[in-house]
Each structure stands twice: as structure tokens, then as C-alpha cells.
Design an enzyme around this catalytic site. Structure first.
Site, PDB file in Angstrom:
ATOM      1  N   ARG A  84       0.832  -1.210   0.000  1.00 57.30           N
ATOM      2  CA  ARG A  84       0.000   0.000   0.000  1.00 57.30           C
ATOM      3  C   ARG A  84       0.859   1.249   0.000  1.00 57.30           C
ATOM      4  NH1 ARG A  84      -3.809   0.613   4.718  1.00 57.30           N
ATOM      5  NH2 ARG A  84      -1.862   0.203   5.754  1.00 57.30           N
ATOM      6  N   SER A 145       7.947  -4.994   6.597  1.00 54.39           N
ATOM      7  CA  SER A 145       7.694  -5.974   7.661  1.00 54.39           C
ATOM      8  C   SER A 145       8.389  -7.305   7.440  1.00 54.39           C
ATOM      9  CB  SER A 145       6.190  -6.138   7.826  1.00 54.39           C
ATOM     10  OG  SER A 145       5.659  -4.863   8.074  1.00 54.39           O
ATOM     11  N   ASP A 200       6.012  -3.552  11.009  1.00 54.50           N
ATOM     12  CA  ASP A 200       4.573  -3.367  11.274  1.00 54.50           C
ATOM     13  C   ASP A 200       4.234  -3.462  12.767  1.00 54.50           C
ATOM     14  OD1 ASP A 200       5.162  -6.085  11.193  1.00 54.50           O
ATOM     15  OD2 ASP A 200       3.522  -6.642   9.856  1.00 54.50           O
TER      16      ASP A 200
HETATM   17  C1  BGC Z   1       8.351 -10.800   9.713  1.00 49.40           C
HETATM   18  C2  BGC Z   1       8.176  -9.667  10.688  1.00 49.40           C
HETATM   19  C3  BGC Z   1       6.771  -9.118  10.624  1.00 49.40           C
HETATM   20  C4  BGC Z   1       5.752 -10.239  10.746  1.00 49.40           C
HETATM   21  C5  BGC Z   1       4.315  -9.747  10.653  1.00 49.40           C
HETATM   22  C6  BGC Z   1       7.256 -11.820   9.861  1.00 49.40           C
HETATM   23  O1  BGC Z   1       7.332 -12.787   8.860  1.00 49.40           O
HETATM   24  O2  BGC Z   1       9.594 -11.412   9.880  1.00 49.40           O
HETATM   25  O3  BGC Z   1       9.102  -8.640  10.461  1.00 49.40           O
HETATM   26  O4  BGC Z   1       6.591  -8.185  11.659  1.00 49.40           O
HETATM   27  O5  BGC Z   1       5.977 -11.198   9.747  1.00 49.40           O
HETATM   28  O6  BGC Z   1       4.056  -9.106   9.455  1.00 49.40           O
END
Ligand code: BGC
Length: 458
Positions: A84, A145, A200
Site C-alpha cells: 500500500r 515488515s 509493522d
Molecule cells: C516478519 C516480521 C513481521 C511479521 C508480521 C514476519 O514474517 O519477519 O518482520 O513483523 O511477519 O508481518
């Protein structure tokens, strides 16, 4: 006979027994917590971090929002199934947001890294042109994320991909530099200023703390799973941020817990099968037991086992049921949304995967299988949250939570709300734990952090 007893009779004994290994009593959850705590302690120390599966990265975010943040910000949100771009205006308690979702094609998710960042820059360009802010050099918060070893508020080295992404030539590199390089190729039309990169979980914590200052933990239960929390800087060995401030948000990256064998004592053959067929075998083992990307497939593997044992559907599977990833996690949420003893959604889901005319007993069994999978996930997530709360030793904490699994599963919140207090250290007196659904943490949180990291916040 009570209705409850009737319901219990309808679930086949074989199904109950077969799902037993997904049932984790508190004593087992406490063992998981001890192991998780040990990994967190190793992760917080740079000398032992390499050995730890739970890296506990410093986010360089040291202030919770004040509510006085002001200005216009861009945000990018990459991390789940969609990508997004957002334009956000903050003005004290007023918040305005416009956003657009773009698809990340599968070929880009697993293609060369340069293509991914070019795709991001091209979406950013078309969005900013549409909103007439393409050359305003607006501050941008990048919610990225995936595990990032942050070396500053706007620098983060990618340590691994997760959630089905695997872009070549990117691990070990700074994702903000890669974004800037892609933006630079469009310098005639696009001018932006990346002021922060964040996870995130951090965005979720910040967006909840904007409303409720007691929020000290951020959790994602969506495509992937992870948590961050507010840590005292004296507990972060070798802390290289602003030492005049008492706290920093730590991104635990708990999804990788178990990657050194810590969870072998509870992993089932179904977990092993999921892992074997994933793009990242041997990695993110905790996440693979908890998050939305995997729960549907876990349920499907159990369903297939019971069909093969001739306990379900008269021993007849449909082609879709035998196909990998055809049983979606959202089906679990639908099936569990039926009131007890009613199988409307259950029949609806089963017809989608080509099972017609299931008996009531089949439906009861299917629901029990789904419940076993989602309950284990909720309990493991609760154990994770309780580990952080026990470490923080604060009696009253709000936990900000975001992610499609938590948002849409009808019982996830209640399961966690009941389980977390049972796992708290009895030395914490009169604990009050709230679970707060985040309102668009990735977008709003990015703007709040961009506001603190930018001179544009006036
Ligand atoms: C990532 C994280 C992320 C989480 C939720 C995981 O696979 O390693 O960085 O916060 O997913 O999105």
C-alpha cells in the site's frame, strides 16, 4: 442429557485423539515461555545475538507519540499479501488518510530485488502524481515488515525474507538505500524523503499508543507473526541510540523462534510437512505454527489425514481438498463463526472445496479440527505475549494487536484474553492486560514515526 454432552458425542473419538497433539496445556506453554525468554536475553546482547533465534532488533524508536504530531506524510506498507501507498495528514488529534492497495505479483515476490523496488517506486510515483504531491519532497515512513537489522531510524539491513517473499540480491543490503536507488531513477517526477524505516509491529504499537499511552507491546497476527515491546535501555547491551532517553522499542522477530530446535518438543508431523513445502524450510518455525499464511494448510493436512483414515466424508476426498493451500485460513474463521451445533458456514466452506452433503458428524469433526489448529495458535501467541509482559514486570499494560487472523477470526481475541493472565508471573500483582485492535498500524504508525524523525513536524 445436556446440549453440551450431545455436541461432544458428535465429535469422533479418533478426531479428538488425533488432534490431541495440538492441545498445549499450560505446563507446556510455560516451557515454551522459558525457552523464548532465554532466546530474547541472548538476542538483546550483541555478543550472543548470532546464536539467538529471536534477534531483538533495536528500532531506534524511543518516544511514544505525544498526540501533537503535525504535517503531511507519505507511507509505504510492504509486508503481507498487498502493498500500500498512503498519504497521511496529522494535526493534533485529527488524522486524515488516503491510500491505495497495489498487488505484488508472485513473479516479483520471488524475482530479482531490483524489480521489487522498481515496482514499489512506480506505484509510489503513480499514487503521488494522482494526489499532486509527487515533487513536494514529503517525508516518508517505510513500513517494511521483514527482519531488519536496523542501524539507525532510517537504515535497516535485511537479514532474511519471510511470508513467501524471496527476492534475489537483497539479503545483507540496506532496504532504504535500495528504495532510494529506485526512486532516483524517477527523479524527474518523484521527490520524496525517506525519514524512517519500521516494522509493522512498531507501527501497531505507535498507532495504539497514540490513542492509549499505556500501550507498550505491539503484536501482529496476520500473514506472519511478530511482536515488539518497550524495553529499558539498560537492558539493551551496547545500546547505541540516544542514551538520555530511558526506553527503546525492541522488534523481537519472534517468528524465527524454534529455528534452532527449541520447538521440536511440540512440532507435529503436520508442522514439518508445512515447513518442508515452504520457500524457507527450517526457518520461521514459530510463525509457521501461528500465522495466517499457514493455518489453513495445517487444517487441510489434518482433514486429509482423517479422510484417509476413513473417519471423515466416508473416506472420500475432493480434488481441491487434496491440493496444497486450497483450504484458506479464512475458511477456519468462517467455520468457527457458526453458533455451536449449527453448520451453515461449515457446509458453505465444504461446498467450496467440492465436498457436498457432509453429515452433521462430519461438520462437527471439521469444526473441532479447525478449533484445534486456531486454539494452538492463539495459545502460542498468548505465551509469547505473556513472556514479554513477565519480562517487563508492569502490572497494567495495553497490547496493540493487528493482522487479518486476529481481526477476522471470531474467537482469537477471547482465547488470548483468557490465556495471557493464566500465564503471567504470579509475582505481578493485580495485573490488568488489555488487547487493543490497532487501527491501521502500518500506515498511521509509519506517519507518527516519520513525524518524530522529520524536520517537517512543526
Ligand atoms: C516478519 C516480521 C513481521 C511479521 C508480521 C514476519 O514474517 O519477519 O518482520 O513483523 O511477519 O508481518
Amino acid at each position: 442429557m445436556k446440549i453440551e454432552d450431545l455436541r461432544i458425542q458428535e465429535i469422533s473419538r479418533e478426531v479428538r485423539d488425533g488432534c490431541q497433539e495440538l492441545n498445549l496445556p499450560d505446563s507446556v506453554l510455560r516451557q515454551c515461555m522459558d525457552k523464548l525468554r532465554a532466546q530474547i536475553d541472548l538476542g538483546l546482547n550483541p555478543d550472543t545475538r548470532d546464536k539467538s533465534t529471536v534477534k531483538c532488533f533495536n528500532t531506534y524508536v524511543q518516544d511514544l507519540p505525544t498526540g501533537k504530531e503535525k504535517g503531511q506524510f507519505l507511507a509505504l506498507d510492504l509486508g503481507g499479501t498487498n502493498f500500500r501507498v498512503l498519504l497521511i495528514t496529522l494535526n493534533g488529534r485529527h488524522f486524515d488518510m488516503q491510500s491505495k492497495i497495489y498487488v505484488v505479483p508472485k513473479a516479483i515476490m520471488i524475482g530479482p530485488g531490483e524489480d521489487l523496488f522498481d515496482h514499489i517506486a512506480s506505484c509510489l510515483e503513480s499514487f503521488t502524481l494522482e494526489h499532486r504531491v509527487a515533487n513536494k519532497n514529503l517525508p516518508l515512513g517505510f513500513t517494511f515488515s521483514f527482519p531488519l537489522n536496523q542501524v539507525g531510524l532510517k537504515n535497516g539491513i535485511l537479514t532474511r525474507w519471510t511470508k513467501g517473499f524471496n527476492c534475489a540480491g537483497t539479503v545483507g543490503r540496506d532496504v532504504v538505500e535500495m528504495l532510494n536507488a529506485a526512486v532516483e531513477k524517477r527523479k524527474n517526477t518523484l521527490k520524496i524523503d525517506v525519514v524512517a524505516v519500521l516494522n509493522d509491529t512498531t507501527g501497531t504499537l505507535m498507532s495504539c499508543a497514540w490513542k492509549n499511552h499505556n500501550c507498550k507491546v505491539g503484536v501482529i497476527l496476520g500473514t506472519g507473526s511478530n511482536a515488539c515491546y518497550v524495553e529499558k535501555i539498560q537492558n539493551v547491551i551496547g545500546f547505541d541510540g540516544d542514551k538520555t532517553k530511558p526506553y527503546v522499542i525492541i522488534n523481537t522477530e519472534w517468528g524465527a523462534f524454534g529455528d534452532n530446535g527449541e520447538l521440536e518438543f511440540i512440532r507435529t508431523p503436520y508442522d514439518k510437512e508445512i515447513d518442508k513445502n515452504s520457500v524457507n524450510p527450517g526457518k520461521q518455525l514459530h510463525e509457521k505454527m501461528i500465522s495466517g499464511m499457514y493455518l489453513g494448510e495445517l487444517a487441510r493436512l489434518l482433514l486429509v489425514k482423517f479422510v484417509k483414515d476413513k473417519i471423515l466424508f466416508g473416506g472420500q476426498a475432493s480434488p481441491a481438498l487434496l491440493e496444497r493451500e486450497k483450504f484458506l485460513t479464512e475458511y477456519i474463521s468462517s467455520i468457527e463463526s457458526d453458533p455451536r451445533g449449527v453448520f451453515k458456514q461449515c457446509r458453505n466452506v465444504l461446498s467450496k472445496i467440492g465436498i457436498s452433503d457432509p453429515t452433521d458428524q462430519d461438520c462437527s469433526n471439521v469444526r473441532y479440527i479447525c478449533e484445534s489448529v486456531s486454539r494452538r495458535a492463539a495459545h502460542l501467541a498468548s505465551a509469547g505475549v505473556a513472556t514479554l509482559l513477565n519480562k517487563m514486570e508492569i502490572p497494567s499494560v495495553t497490547v496493540g494487536v493487528d493482522g487479518s487472523l486476529y481481526r477476522y477470526h471470531p474467537h482469537f481475541h477471547n482465547l488470548m484474553y483468557e490465556k495471557i493472565p493464566e500465564l503471567l508471573d504470579p509475582r505481578i500483582e493485580n495485573p490488568t492486560i488489555n488487547l487493543m485492535l490497532s487501527e491501521d498500524g502500518s500506515g498511521r504508525g509509519a506517519a507518527l514515526i516519520a513525524a518524530s524523525g522529520s524536520e517537517h513536524n512543526v
